[in-house]
Design a protein around this motif. Sequence first.
Motif, PDB file in Angstrom:
ATOM      1  N   VAL A 225      25.622  11.804  -6.959  1.00 22.30           N
ATOM      2  CA  VAL A 225      26.108  12.511  -5.861  1.00 22.30           C
ATOM      3  C   VAL A 225      24.755  13.758  -5.090  1.00 22.30           C
ATOM      4  CG1 VAL A 225      27.154  14.688  -4.637  1.00 22.30           C
ATOM      5  CG2 VAL A 225      28.531  12.974  -5.633  1.00 22.30           C
ATOM      6  N   ARG A 226      23.927  13.476  -4.200  1.00 24.25           N
ATOM      7  CA  ARG A 226      22.794  14.512  -3.983  1.00 24.25           C
ATOM      8  C   ARG A 226      23.291  14.941  -2.891  1.00 24.25           C
ATOM      9  NH1 ARG A 226      18.747  14.036  -7.391  1.00 24.25           N
ATOM     10  NH2 ARG A 226      18.791  11.771  -9.274  1.00 24.25           N
ATOM     11  N   ARG A 227      22.483  16.933  -3.547  1.00 17.49           N
ATOM     12  CA  ARG A 227      22.704  17.091  -2.038  1.00 17.49           C
ATOM     13  C   ARG A 227      21.442  17.465  -1.279  1.00 17.49           C
ATOM     14  NH1 ARG A 227      26.500  17.650  -6.418  1.00 17.49           N
ATOM     15  NH2 ARG A 227      28.337  18.453  -5.682  1.00 17.49           N
ATOM     16  N   LEU A 228      21.238  18.449  -0.116  1.00 18.09           N
ATOM     17  CA  LEU A 228      20.364  18.211   0.339  1.00 18.09           C
ATOM     18  C   LEU A 228      19.670  20.364   0.673  1.00 18.09           C
ATOM     19  CD1 LEU A 228      20.056  15.867   3.476  1.00 18.09           C
ATOM     20  CD2 LEU A 228      18.915  16.068   0.802  1.00 18.09           C
ATOM     21  N   ALA A 229      19.040  20.305  -0.084  1.00 14.61           N
ATOM     22  CA  ALA A 229      18.580  21.387   0.325  1.00 14.61           C
ATOM     23  C   ALA A 229      16.933  22.266   1.260  1.00 14.61           C
ATOM     24  CB  ALA A 229      18.445  22.280  -0.863  1.00 14.61           C
ATOM     25  N   ASP A 230      17.173  22.782   2.503  1.00 17.53           N
ATOM     26  CA  ASP A 230      15.448  23.580   2.204  1.00 17.53           C
ATOM     27  C   ASP A 230      15.394  24.809   1.616  1.00 17.53           C
ATOM     28  OD1 ASP A 230      16.084  22.219   4.336  1.00 17.53           O
ATOM     29  OD2 ASP A 230      17.898  23.230   5.741  1.00 17.53           O
ATOM     30  N   VAL A 231      14.212  24.704   1.676  1.00 19.43           N
ATOM     31  CA  VAL A 231      13.304  24.990   0.498  1.00 19.43           C
ATOM     32  C   VAL A 231      12.226  25.665   0.568  1.00 19.43           C
ATOM     33  CG1 VAL A 231      14.591  24.579  -1.455  1.00 19.43           C
ATOM     34  CG2 VAL A 231      12.674  23.419  -0.871  1.00 19.43           C
ATOM     35  N   VAL A 232      11.373  27.136   1.000  1.00 20.88           N
ATOM     36  CA  VAL A 232      10.730  27.010   0.656  1.00 20.88           C
ATOM     37  C   VAL A 232       9.557  27.266  -0.538  1.00 20.88           C
ATOM     38  CG1 VAL A 232       8.714  29.234   1.974  1.00 20.88           C
ATOM     39  CG2 VAL A 232      11.139  28.842   2.484  1.00 20.88           C
ATOM     40  N   ILE A 233       8.341  26.682   0.195  1.00 24.74           N
ATOM     41  CA  ILE A 233       7.131  26.418  -0.981  1.00 24.74           C
ATOM     42  C   ILE A 233       6.156  27.431  -1.432  1.00 24.74           C
ATOM     43  CG2 ILE A 233       4.840  25.290  -1.868  1.00 24.74           C
ATOM     44  CD1 ILE A 233       6.185  22.874  -0.082  1.00 24.74           C
ATOM     45  N   GLY A 234       6.809  28.204  -2.224  1.00 20.43           N
ATOM     46  CA  GLY A 234       5.492  29.371  -3.066  1.00 20.43           C
ATOM     47  C   GLY A 234       4.109  29.582  -3.625  1.00 20.43           C
ATOM     48  N   GLY A 235       4.456  27.720  -4.351  1.00 19.16           N
ATOM     49  CA  GLY A 235       3.053  28.110  -5.385  1.00 19.16           C
ATOM     50  C   GLY A 235       3.077  26.777  -5.656  1.00 19.16           C
ATOM     51  N   TRP A 236       2.744  25.539  -6.588  1.00 19.10           N
ATOM     52  CA  TRP A 236       1.902  24.558  -7.384  1.00 19.10           C
ATOM     53  C   TRP A 236       2.025  24.491  -8.907  1.00 19.10           C
ATOM     54  CZ3 TRP A 236      -2.339  21.749  -7.380  1.00 19.10           C
ATOM     55  CH2 TRP A 236      -3.270  22.693  -6.797  1.00 19.10           C
ATOM     56  N   VAL A 237       2.026  23.457  -8.922  1.00 26.22           N
ATOM     57  CA  VAL A 237       1.170  23.137 -10.695  1.00 26.22           C
ATOM     58  C   VAL A 237       0.262  22.192 -10.151  1.00 26.22           C
ATOM     59  CG1 VAL A 237       1.246  23.221 -12.943  1.00 26.22           C
ATOM     60  CG2 VAL A 237       3.153  24.831 -11.382  1.00 26.22           C
ATOM     61  N   PRO A 238      -0.622  21.939 -11.022  1.00 29.50           N
ATOM     62  CA  PRO A 238      -1.844  20.753 -10.873  1.00 29.50           C
ATOM     63  C   PRO A 238      -1.313  19.923 -11.864  1.00 29.50           C
ATOM     64  CG  PRO A 238      -2.928  22.960 -11.090  1.00 29.50           C
ATOM     65  CD  PRO A 238      -1.391  23.332 -11.537  1.00 29.50           C
ATOM     66  N   GLY A 239      -1.690  18.869 -11.254  1.00 29.59           N
ATOM     67  CA  GLY A 239      -0.734  17.304 -11.943  1.00 29.59           C
ATOM     68  C   GLY A 239      -2.371  16.840 -12.726  1.00 29.59           C
ATOM     69  N   ARG A 240      -1.781  16.278 -14.123  1.00 26.88           N
ATOM     70  CA  ARG A 240      -3.465  15.775 -14.422  1.00 26.88           C
ATOM     71  C   ARG A 240      -2.735  14.622 -14.735  1.00 26.88           C
ATOM     72  NH1 ARG A 240      -0.674  19.336 -20.258  1.00 26.88           N
ATOM     73  NH2 ARG A 240      -0.890  21.179 -19.349  1.00 26.88           N
ATOM     74  N   GLY A 241      -3.570  13.508 -15.382  1.00 29.20           N
ATOM     75  CA  GLY A 241      -4.194  12.411 -15.443  1.00 29.20           C
ATOM     76  C   GLY A 241      -4.489  11.748 -13.848  1.00 29.20           C
ATOM     77  N   TRP A 242      -3.947  10.645 -13.646  1.00 27.08           N
ATOM     78  CA  TRP A 242      -4.604  10.515 -12.310  1.00 27.08           C
ATOM     79  C   TRP A 242      -3.297  11.593 -11.762  1.00 27.08           C
ATOM     80  CZ3 TRP A 242      -0.343   9.110  -8.789  1.00 27.08           C
ATOM     81  CH2 TRP A 242       0.760   8.957  -9.214  1.00 27.08           C
ATOM     82  N   LEU A 243      -2.572  12.337 -11.604  1.00 22.08           N
ATOM     83  CA  LEU A 243      -3.007  12.820 -10.491  1.00 22.08           C
ATOM     84  C   LEU A 243      -3.648  14.518 -10.716  1.00 22.08           C
ATOM     85  CD1 LEU A 243       0.953  13.725 -10.632  1.00 22.08           C
ATOM     86  CD2 LEU A 243      -0.167  13.034  -8.902  1.00 22.08           C
ATOM     87  N   THR A 244      -5.199  14.904 -11.578  1.00 24.49           N
ATOM     88  CA  THR A 244      -5.900  15.434 -11.129  1.00 24.49           C
ATOM     89  C   THR A 244      -6.223  15.381  -9.506  1.00 24.49           C
ATOM     90  OG1 THR A 244      -6.460  15.010 -13.425  1.00 24.49           O
ATOM     91  CG2 THR A 244      -7.648  15.882 -12.029  1.00 24.49           C
ATOM     92  N   GLY A 245      -6.184  17.392  -9.226  1.00 21.15           N
ATOM     93  CA  GLY A 245      -6.380  17.210  -8.400  1.00 21.15           C
ATOM     94  C   GLY A 245      -4.993  17.488  -7.447  1.00 21.15           C
ATOM     95  N   LEU A 246      -4.126  17.034  -7.690  1.00 17.09           N
ATOM     96  CA  LEU A 246      -3.099  16.605  -6.720  1.00 17.09           C
ATOM     97  C   LEU A 246      -2.226  17.784  -7.528  1.00 17.09           C
ATOM     98  CD1 LEU A 246      -3.029  13.437  -6.143  1.00 17.09           C
ATOM     99  CD2 LEU A 246      -3.793  14.894  -4.625  1.00 17.09           C
ATOM    100  N   PRO A 247      -1.004  17.660  -6.394  1.00 16.05           N
ATOM    101  CA  PRO A 247       0.082  18.904  -7.163  1.00 16.05           C
ATOM    102  C   PRO A 247       0.851  18.231  -7.714  1.00 16.05           C
ATOM    103  CG  PRO A 247       0.817  18.588  -4.806  1.00 16.05           C
ATOM    104  CD  PRO A 247      -0.515  17.818  -4.985  1.00 16.05           C
ATOM    105  N   GLY A 248       1.430  18.511  -9.249  1.00 17.82           N
ATOM    106  CA  GLY A 248       2.381  17.484 -10.376  1.00 17.82           C
ATOM    107  C   GLY A 248       3.700  18.510  -9.872  1.00 17.82           C
TER     108      GLY A 248
END
Length: 311
Positions: free
Chosen positions: A194-217
């Motif tokens: 069962v999947r529920r939905l929630a509206d959230v606010v983005i307050g930060g991010w963590v950089p990705g690694r490997g093929w995600l370098t430069g993008l949010p992981g």
Amino acid sequence: MLATPGPLPPAGVEDLYAFEVKQDGQRAMIYLPGDGTILLRARSGTDITAAYPELLPLAGALGARSAVLDGEIVALDDQGRSDFERLQQRMGLAGAPTKAARMAARVPAHLMLFDVVHLDGRLLTKLPYAERREVLEGLGAAGPAWSTPAAITGHGAEAWEMAREAGLEGLIAKRLTSRYEPGARSKSWVKIKVRRLADVVIGGWVPGRGWLTGLPGAVLVGEPHDGLLHYTGSVGTGWSHTERTRLAELLQNAAIDACPFAQVPSVAGARWVLPQLVGEVRYTSRTHAGRLRHPSWHRLRPGLTPDDLAG
């Protein structure tokens, strides 16, 4: 035997399946030699018998009959739902029987039995699920700390809706003709969360690694209450590459130095952003602290602001 994640079987074939409530606990095989002893083994094969002393009386529940049963050890909340966060207090105590006994009084465990693979010297794995289920129910395995929850044949959509409304984790659909496949992740058993939905606010991010370098992981999200942004978790799945690239641009443009959350999350390498982007995430449940369990990204909500959520 393990279930494969998937959708609810279509209405045209749902009568070919039995539907059970998906429990959120510790999977266990229960060995009952019929001599008054019991052995519980986790999926890894580890002996966890001593961690759950309240299950020891099950050793004599079948008398002199020998059996190997399959089930899930859970800890129930006030509404009778399995609560993995509660159960975590009981796990890992097989080597500390005194502490296990003390914790059993505070957080009692309950064993949900859902299959029988061996009985009275006979291997039952080649029997179809429907026959094994009949054998299991015929054992009358019910006690103060164990039970055999119901299974419903057909009516999958109604069962799923009942699970959703009750706040349960989901369903397991088991094909009535399926054999028991030890160790296999079988498509004959389908787990529907069962999947529920929630509206959230983005307050930060963590950089990705490997093929995600430069993008949010992953993005760090929260919900506004009483003028403060309260951290609710890290979301690292659910984007296409295009969506992740677009989100990277938005996050870079919103960069700030100070953490916007009421309490700084303990997340290594976190970068903070102005809390102005609203997104929608899917999740299965919440912890007692309000954190989202198994969150995945659904979409940005450009028409909403953090003030809309607070209101």
